[in-house]
Design a protein around this motif. Structure first.
Motif, PDB file in Angstrom:
ATOM      1  N   LEU A   1       1.418  -7.012   9.257  1.00  0.00           N
ATOM      2  CA  LEU A   1       0.529  -6.381   9.785  1.00  0.00           C
ATOM      3  C   LEU A   1       0.751  -6.033  11.323  1.00  0.00           C
ATOM      4  CD1 LEU A   1      -2.686  -5.442   9.670  1.00  0.00           C
ATOM      5  CD2 LEU A   1      -3.198  -7.833  10.715  1.00  0.00           C
ATOM      6  N   ASP A   2       0.778  -4.717  11.809  1.00  0.00           N
ATOM      7  CA  ASP A   2       1.042  -4.561  13.047  1.00  0.00           C
ATOM      8  C   ASP A   2       0.117  -3.340  13.704  1.00  0.00           C
ATOM      9  OD1 ASP A   2       1.916  -2.234  11.680  1.00  0.00           O
ATOM     10  OD2 ASP A   2       3.117  -1.711  13.512  1.00  0.00           O
ATOM     11  N   GLY A   3       0.107  -3.450  15.174  1.00  0.00           N
ATOM     12  CA  GLY A   3      -0.913  -2.675  15.728  1.00  0.00           C
ATOM     13  C   GLY A   3      -0.726  -3.014  17.204  1.00  0.00           C
ATOM     14  N   ASP A   4      -1.649  -2.044  17.842  1.00  0.00           N
ATOM     15  CA  ASP A   4      -1.650  -2.115  19.229  1.00  0.00           C
ATOM     16  C   ASP A   4      -3.123  -1.753  19.754  1.00  0.00           C
ATOM     17  OD1 ASP A   4      -1.506   0.729  20.604  1.00  0.00           O
ATOM     18  OD2 ASP A   4      -0.156   0.728  19.044  1.00  0.00           O
ATOM     19  N   ASP A   5      -3.354  -2.517  21.012  1.00  0.00           N
ATOM     20  CA  ASP A   5      -4.668  -2.179  21.474  1.00  0.00           C
ATOM     21  C   ASP A   5      -4.583  -1.958  22.971  1.00  0.00           C
ATOM     22  OD1 ASP A   5      -7.619  -1.455  21.613  1.00  0.00           O
ATOM     23  OD2 ASP A   5      -8.086  -3.408  21.150  1.00  0.00           O
ATOM     24  N   ARG A   6      -5.427  -0.962  23.675  1.00  0.00           N
ATOM     25  CA  ARG A   6      -5.402  -0.654  25.113  1.00  0.00           C
ATOM     26  C   ARG A   6      -6.448  -1.835  25.660  1.00  0.00           C
ATOM     27  NH1 ARG A   6      -3.321   2.473  28.191  1.00  0.00           N
ATOM     28  NH2 ARG A   6      -2.471   4.118  26.602  1.00  0.00           N
ATOM     29  N   VAL A   7      -5.852  -2.530  26.673  1.00  0.00           N
ATOM     30  CA  VAL A   7      -6.741  -3.295  27.293  1.00  0.00           C
ATOM     31  C   VAL A   7      -6.979  -3.316  28.759  1.00  0.00           C
ATOM     32  CG1 VAL A   7      -5.810  -5.472  25.585  1.00  0.00           C
ATOM     33  CG2 VAL A   7      -4.410  -4.891  27.694  1.00  0.00           C
ATOM     34  N   GLY A   8      -6.497  -1.972  29.267  1.00  0.00           N
ATOM     35  CA  GLY A   8      -6.676  -1.656  30.574  1.00  0.00           C
ATOM     36  C   GLY A   8      -6.319  -0.184  30.762  1.00  0.00           C
ATOM     37  N   PRO A   9      -6.426   0.441  31.659  1.00  0.00           N
ATOM     38  CA  PRO A   9      -6.198   1.870  32.203  1.00  0.00           C
ATOM     39  C   PRO A   9      -4.641   2.216  31.769  1.00  0.00           C
ATOM     40  CG  PRO A   9      -7.541   1.236  33.611  1.00  0.00           C
ATOM     41  CD  PRO A   9      -7.142  -0.068  33.056  1.00  0.00           C
ATOM     42  N   SER A  10      -3.678   1.292  32.071  1.00  0.00           N
ATOM     43  CA  SER A  10      -2.440   1.508  31.946  1.00  0.00           C
ATOM     44  C   SER A  10      -1.937   0.303  31.188  1.00  0.00           C
ATOM     45  CB  SER A  10      -1.685   1.815  33.096  1.00  0.00           C
ATOM     46  OG  SER A  10      -1.906   0.867  34.072  1.00  0.00           O
ATOM     47  N   THR A  11      -2.545  -0.255  30.317  1.00  0.00           N
ATOM     48  CA  THR A  11      -1.821  -1.644  29.831  1.00  0.00           C
ATOM     49  C   THR A  11      -2.355  -1.721  28.251  1.00  0.00           C
ATOM     50  OG1 THR A  11      -2.095  -2.718  31.840  1.00  0.00           O
ATOM     51  CG2 THR A  11      -1.784  -4.009  29.878  1.00  0.00           C
ATOM     52  N   ARG A  12      -1.209  -1.913  27.520  1.00  0.00           N
ATOM     53  CA  ARG A  12      -1.598  -2.177  26.067  1.00  0.00           C
ATOM     54  C   ARG A  12      -1.123  -3.343  25.598  1.00  0.00           C
ATOM     55  NH1 ARG A  12       0.822   1.208  22.467  1.00  0.00           N
ATOM     56  NH2 ARG A  12       2.292   2.109  23.832  1.00  0.00           N
ATOM     57  N   LEU A  13      -1.737  -3.913  24.440  1.00  0.00           N
ATOM     58  CA  LEU A  13      -1.156  -5.207  23.841  1.00  0.00           C
ATOM     59  C   LEU A  13      -0.744  -4.641  22.326  1.00  0.00           C
ATOM     60  CD1 LEU A  13      -1.271  -8.331  24.384  1.00  0.00           C
ATOM     61  CD2 LEU A  13      -3.304  -8.505  23.150  1.00  0.00           C
ATOM     62  N   THR A  14       0.440  -5.205  22.298  1.00  0.00           N
ATOM     63  CA  THR A  14       0.972  -5.127  20.683  1.00  0.00           C
ATOM     64  C   THR A  14       1.148  -6.098  19.968  1.00  0.00           C
ATOM     65  OG1 THR A  14       3.229  -5.044  21.491  1.00  0.00           O
ATOM     66  CG2 THR A  14       2.262  -3.054  21.600  1.00  0.00           C
ATOM     67  N   TYR A  15       1.027  -6.291  18.567  1.00  0.00           N
ATOM     68  CA  TYR A  15       1.053  -7.607  17.977  1.00  0.00           C
ATOM     69  C   TYR A  15       1.719  -7.255  16.387  1.00  0.00           C
ATOM     70  CZ  TYR A  15      -2.810  -6.040  14.878  1.00  0.00           C
ATOM     71  OH  TYR A  15      -3.620  -5.367  14.151  1.00  0.00           O
ATOM     72  N   ASP A  16       2.347  -8.340  16.083  1.00  0.00           N
ATOM     73  CA  ASP A  16       2.877  -8.185  14.644  1.00  0.00           C
ATOM     74  C   ASP A  16       2.552  -9.601  13.983  1.00  0.00           C
ATOM     75  OD1 ASP A  16       4.907  -5.702  14.398  1.00  0.00           O
ATOM     76  OD2 ASP A  16       5.130  -6.510  16.604  1.00  0.00           O
ATOM     77  N   VAL A  17       2.281  -9.607  12.784  1.00  0.00           N
ATOM     78  CA  VAL A  17       1.990 -10.956  12.058  1.00  0.00           C
ATOM     79  C   VAL A  17       2.564 -10.478  10.774  1.00  0.00           C
ATOM     80  CG1 VAL A  17       0.417 -12.788  11.175  1.00  0.00           C
ATOM     81  CG2 VAL A  17      -0.089 -11.655  13.173  1.00  0.00           C
ATOM     82  N   TYR A  18       3.530 -11.521  10.131  1.00  0.00           N
ATOM     83  CA  TYR A  18       4.009 -11.259   8.870  1.00  0.00           C
ATOM     84  C   TYR A  18       4.454 -12.466   8.034  1.00  0.00           C
ATOM     85  CZ  TYR A  18       8.250 -12.512  11.444  1.00  0.00           C
ATOM     86  OH  TYR A  18       9.297 -13.298  12.188  1.00  0.00           O
ATOM     87  N   ALA A  19       4.536 -12.272   6.684  1.00  0.00           N
ATOM     88  CA  ALA A  19       4.842 -13.371   5.881  1.00  0.00           C
ATOM     89  C   ALA A  19       5.745 -12.832   4.810  1.00  0.00           C
ATOM     90  CB  ALA A  19       3.771 -14.308   5.515  1.00  0.00           C
ATOM     91  N   GLY A  20       6.749 -13.580   4.145  1.00  0.00           N
ATOM     92  CA  GLY A  20       7.643 -12.992   3.230  1.00  0.00           C
ATOM     93  C   GLY A  20       8.370 -14.165   2.606  1.00  0.00           C
ATOM     94  N   ASN A  21       9.023 -13.725   1.762  1.00  0.00           N
ATOM     95  CA  ASN A  21      10.191 -14.493   0.889  1.00  0.00           C
ATOM     96  C   ASN A  21      11.149 -15.318   2.024  1.00  0.00           C
ATOM     97  OD1 ASN A  21       9.182 -13.404  -1.574  1.00  0.00           O
ATOM     98  ND2 ASN A  21      10.790 -11.975  -1.467  1.00  0.00           N
ATOM     99  N   ALA A  22      11.264 -16.316   1.704  1.00  0.00           N
ATOM    100  CA  ALA A  22      12.230 -17.081   2.571  1.00  0.00           C
ATOM    101  C   ALA A  22      13.500 -16.716   2.409  1.00  0.00           C
ATOM    102  CB  ALA A  22      11.914 -18.820   2.337  1.00  0.00           C
ATOM    103  N   GLN A  23      14.483 -16.589   3.366  1.00  0.00           N
ATOM    104  CA  GLN A  23      15.963 -16.289   3.086  1.00  0.00           C
ATOM    105  C   GLN A  23      16.903 -17.529   2.608  1.00  0.00           C
ATOM    106  OE1 GLN A  23      14.080 -15.755   5.788  1.00  0.00           O
ATOM    107  NE2 GLN A  23      13.780 -13.654   5.782  1.00  0.00           N
ATOM    108  N   ARG A  24      17.822 -17.229   2.140  1.00  0.00           N
ATOM    109  CA  ARG A  24      18.806 -18.189   1.777  1.00  0.00           C
ATOM    110  C   ARG A  24      20.058 -17.998   2.113  1.00  0.00           C
ATOM    111  NH1 ARG A  24      19.414 -17.384  -4.720  1.00  0.00           N
ATOM    112  NH2 ARG A  24      19.675 -15.103  -4.577  1.00  0.00           N
TER     113      ARG A  24
END
Length: 390
Positions: A224-247
């Protein structure tokens, strides 16, 4: 000379046969074009829609026109000819709205291979092909396949990305499949084609798994990813993820494309603040992930905990990237306890018209008593510098 009734009948019969033959020929052309368009279901659906629209337009025109006192002359263009022209035009349009195909390719020459020092001279680089089929106004997809030279010089291929996404809104998109693990900045900003990167080669710190990377550059799961504007010239981006553990398989990280038999998962997140008006554009971020990774050779299991900090300046003239990663790995099968390691790099690039000179320093300090790094082929500490121009 006056025509007899028999001659008149023969003449009318010949005209009918000629007209039927003309219609038969045109019908064969239409059937041939339809059979060609049947190669893909998408084109068939588009063609059928256009044919229905055309037939409706012809029927409306015929209903509006006054009925002729006599049959239309044979010399007039039959509807089948207009039908065939419409199908041909539809076929030409359909070739322009198919699945977009993109790609990168490169070859290389040099006196030293950074991955395998025993290899030199001329080498095939990478052939990267990716598709971005349009699925809908809120649904998107990305499929990427690469053909490249492996560690030993053999030609290998891999499905690097295969992801389906649904956009809930401007601030959230959910992806399913195989994607670039969103840690730091470099791994999601620069992908497999050498043409998209400023430097000729990726830093070893964020190298891909099959070429010696110590971080899971790819994950198969949900993101899940996205971004949102928190000010006139400032944005906040985020990523949250889950998946198969590597080996670890034969000294290299395996992403487990086919699934995870043990049920172990990798979970992580990434958050960044983008200040658009600060020094032309600055990004400050933090990322973390945790994954239980097993070495298939020794059956040792390590809980890999990674934390990253990064700063990026992206302006008209500068492309400066600094990333630092810290490991706090727990031995889950032995008695060696917790191990701490770190690595990072700094790359500075100046865009001077057609040329972009760059310089990079990278280093790693890995605890060699850590089962995780001792199991990886390229798990040793190193120092490396790079200087070049794009």
């Amino acid at each position: 000379m006056k025509a007899t009734p028999v001659c008149s009948l023969l003449l009318v019969g010949a005209m009918c046969l000629a007209t039927s033959a003309a219609f038969a020929d045109e019908a064969e052309d239409v059937a041939s074009l339809k059979s060609q368009l049947a190669e893909t279901q998408r084109v068939i659906e588009q063609l059928a829609e256009k044919v229905r629209e055309l037939e409706a337009a012809i029927a409306a025109k015929s209903a509006a026109a006054p009925a002729p006192a006599e049959p239309a002359p044979v010399a007039s263009a039959p509807p089948a000819a207009e039908h065939a022209e419409s199908i041909t035009h539809s076929m030409a349009q359909s070739s322009e709205v198919g699945i977009p195909l993109h790609g990168f390719a490169d070859v290389a020459a040099g006196t030293r291979n950074p991955i395998n020092p025993d290899l030199k001279h001329v080498a095939i680089g990478l052939l990267d092909i990716y598709l971005t089929p349009p699925l809908g106004p809120r649904t998107s997809a990305l499929f990427e396949v690469t053909f490249k030279t492996g560690i030993s010089g053999d030609l290998t291929y891999d499905v690097e990305r295969a992801q389906l996404g649904y956009q809930f809104g401007d601030a959230a998109t959910l992806w399913l499949g195989r994607f670039h693990t969103p840690y730091g900045y470099y791994n999601t900003a620069f992908h497999h084609g050498a043409q998209v990167t400023t430097s000729l080669r990726r830093p070893l710190v964020v190298q891909f798994e099959r070429t010696g990377g110590v971080l899971p550059a790819h994950t198969v799961g949900l993101w899940l990813d996205g971004d949102d504007r928190v000010g006139p010239s400032t944005r906040l981006t985020y990523d949250v993820y889950a998946g198969n553990a590597q080996r670890i398989v034969n000294g290299f990280l395996d992403v487990r494309n086919g699934g995870n038999s043990t049920g172990d998962t990798i979970v992580g997140g990434n958050i960044a603040l983008l200040a658009e008006n600060l020094a032309g554009g600055m990004r400050f971020g933090f990322s973390t992930f945790s994954s239980k990774i097993m070495d298939t050779l020794t059956s040792n299991i390590t809980r890999v905990n990674n934390y990253g900090l990064y700063v990026v300046q992206e302006s008209d003239k500068w492309e400066n990237i600094a990333e630092f990663y810290s490991f706090k790995n727990d031995d889950l099968t032995g008695a060696t306890g917790t191990h701490r390691s770190n690595m990072g790099f700094v790359e500075l690039a100046y865009r001077a018209n057609r040329w972009t000179p760059y310089v990079r320093h990278e280093r790693s300090d890995f605890d060699q008593t850590d089962n995780y790094f001792s199991a990886l082929t390229y798990g040793g500490s190193y120092r490396r510098e790079a200087l070049g121009a794009r």
